[in-house]
Design a protein around this motif. Structure first.
Motif, mmCIF file in Angstrom:
data_model
loop_
_atom_site.group_PDB
_atom_site.id
_atom_site.type_symbol
_atom_site.label_atom_id
_atom_site.label_comp_id
_atom_site.label_asym_id
_atom_site.label_seq_id
_atom_site.Cartn_x
_atom_site.Cartn_y
_atom_site.Cartn_z
ATOM 1 N N UNK A 146 -35.407 -25.698 16.341
ATOM 2 C CA UNK A 146 -33.978 -25.537 16.199
ATOM 3 C C UNK A 146 -33.622 -25.159 14.767
ATOM 4 N N UNK A 147 -32.665 -24.271 14.617
ATOM 5 C CA UNK A 147 -32.275 -23.823 13.285
ATOM 6 C C UNK A 147 -31.494 -24.896 12.524
ATOM 7 N N UNK A 191 -34.492 -30.945 24.845
ATOM 8 C CA UNK A 191 -33.359 -31.691 25.382
ATOM 9 C C UNK A 191 -32.038 -30.994 25.076
ATOM 10 N N UNK A 192 -31.919 -30.433 23.871
ATOM 11 C CA UNK A 192 -30.672 -29.804 23.445
ATOM 12 C C UNK A 192 -30.486 -28.414 24.044
ATOM 13 N N UNK A 193 -31.575 -27.703 24.238
ATOM 14 C CA UNK A 193 -31.546 -26.350 24.800
ATOM 15 C C UNK A 193 -32.549 -26.268 25.952
ATOM 16 N N UNK A 224 -27.919 -23.274 16.894
ATOM 17 C CA UNK A 224 -27.135 -24.457 17.290
ATOM 18 C C UNK A 224 -28.017 -25.499 17.967
ATOM 19 N N UNK A 225 -29.192 -25.746 17.384
ATOM 20 C CA UNK A 225 -30.160 -26.674 17.964
ATOM 21 C C UNK A 225 -30.786 -27.506 16.866
ATOM 22 N N UNK A 226 -30.962 -28.799 17.129
ATOM 23 C CA UNK A 226 -31.550 -29.705 16.164
ATOM 24 C C UNK A 226 -33.021 -29.967 16.414
ATOM 25 N N UNK A 227 -33.424 -31.249 16.330
ATOM 26 C CA UNK A 227 -34.845 -31.617 16.322
ATOM 27 C C UNK A 227 -35.454 -31.773 17.715
ATOM 28 N N UNK A 246 -37.445 -37.864 28.973
ATOM 29 C CA UNK A 246 -36.406 -37.766 30.018
ATOM 30 C C UNK A 246 -36.989 -37.028 31.230
ATOM 31 N N UNK A 247 -36.288 -36.020 31.754
ATOM 32 C CA UNK A 247 -36.776 -35.328 32.951
ATOM 33 C C UNK A 247 -37.529 -34.042 32.628
#
Length: 277
Positions: free
Chosen positions: A217-218, A257-259, A250-253, A55-56
């Protein structure tokens, strides 16, 4: 300055046929300053990734750090040439020990930092501990694997069902085009190979001689915090240059992108300190 940093230039990388996995053209772009005028960041994508799936994030990295950024799709992904399947169980070793050094050589990169997501993080660790190119200053991993876990195998089996029965193939095709089946089955089949349960790259970690920043991510569906613990415990053990590890709540793989802002802050601080040393 901002417009200069955001320039995205296609570049040519051609892997010779004698390399493990074969040769071919890699889809690649350069963002920001060229190697002769600034340090470079080399991005290594995940097992289903390519240039577009960052992405960016590459542009944000260039803006935050002032570094040039090389982004490329490995053979069989995105707009790169296809590769032969099935991939061997040691495919990440081949990428880290043979392919990545060739990419760095062809692009004229000098001082640089590797940033790898998932499989790309594993490739970066193998490279740093086994075939580090001249000019390597540091390694950043995002959800890297250093050994195989049941949670990962379960998620990979689930991805197979979503590819066959739901919309995963359609969504991946937006980024991989004619390489969609090659990208998916090249990744999915090798991780489900009976021998892959014994896959382990921890032996490369003690010989890493540059600082490492490891982020995970946890709530990562492809790996537990044991991956992060192993990197922190073993990286640089022989050289005395230990890793810094960060687990994100509160973060995945896909931490980048998520954080995104938290990761950009961690990465930016790490790179600034690294290059100032």
């Amino acid at each position: 300055m901002v417009s200069e940093i955001m320039d995205k230039t296609p570049i040519e990388i051609h892997l010779p046929p004698h390399l493990p996995g074969g040769g071919g053209r890699l889809e690649a772009v350069w963002i920001g300053p060229k190697p002769e005028s600034a340090p470079s960041l080399v991005l290594l994508h995940e097992g289903l990734g390519c240039i577009g799936l960052w992405r960016d994030f590459p542009e944000k990295l260039a803006a935050v750090t002032g570094c040039g950024v090389l982004v490329f799709s490995r053979l069989g992904y995105g707009g790169s040439d296809p590769c032969e399947l099935p991939r061997p169980v040691h495919f990440m070793h081949d990428e880290g020990l043979y392919v990545l050094p060739e990419v760095i050589r062809q692009t004229g990169i000098n001082d640089h930092v590797l940033i790898g997501h998932s499989d790309g993080g594993s490739i970066a660790l193998i490279h740093a501990g086994g075939a580090a190119a001249a000019g390597l200053k540091g390694v950043i991993t995002l959800a890297a694997h250093v050994f195989c876990e049941d949670i990962c195998l379960r998620s990979i089996a689930d991805a197979r069902q979503r590819y066959l029965e739901q919309d995963l193939k359609t969504r991946l095709a937006v980024y991989h085009g004619a390489n969609t089946d090659c990208a998916f089955w090249g990744w999915n089949d090798v991780w489900r190979h009976p021998e892959f349960v014994n896959w382990n790259i921890e032996s490369y970690l003690p010989d890493i001689a540059v600082p490492v920043l490891a982020i995970q991510g946890q709530n990562d569906a492809y790996g537990t915090m044991a991956q992060l613990d192993a990197i922190g415990r073993n990286a640089g053990q022989k050289t005395g240059i230990r890793a810094s590890v960060h687990g994100l709540e509160a973060c995945g793989h896909a931490p980048h992108l998520e954080k995104k802002q938290e990761v950009l802050s961690l990465v930016g601080d790490f790179i600034r300190k690294l290059l100032a040393a």
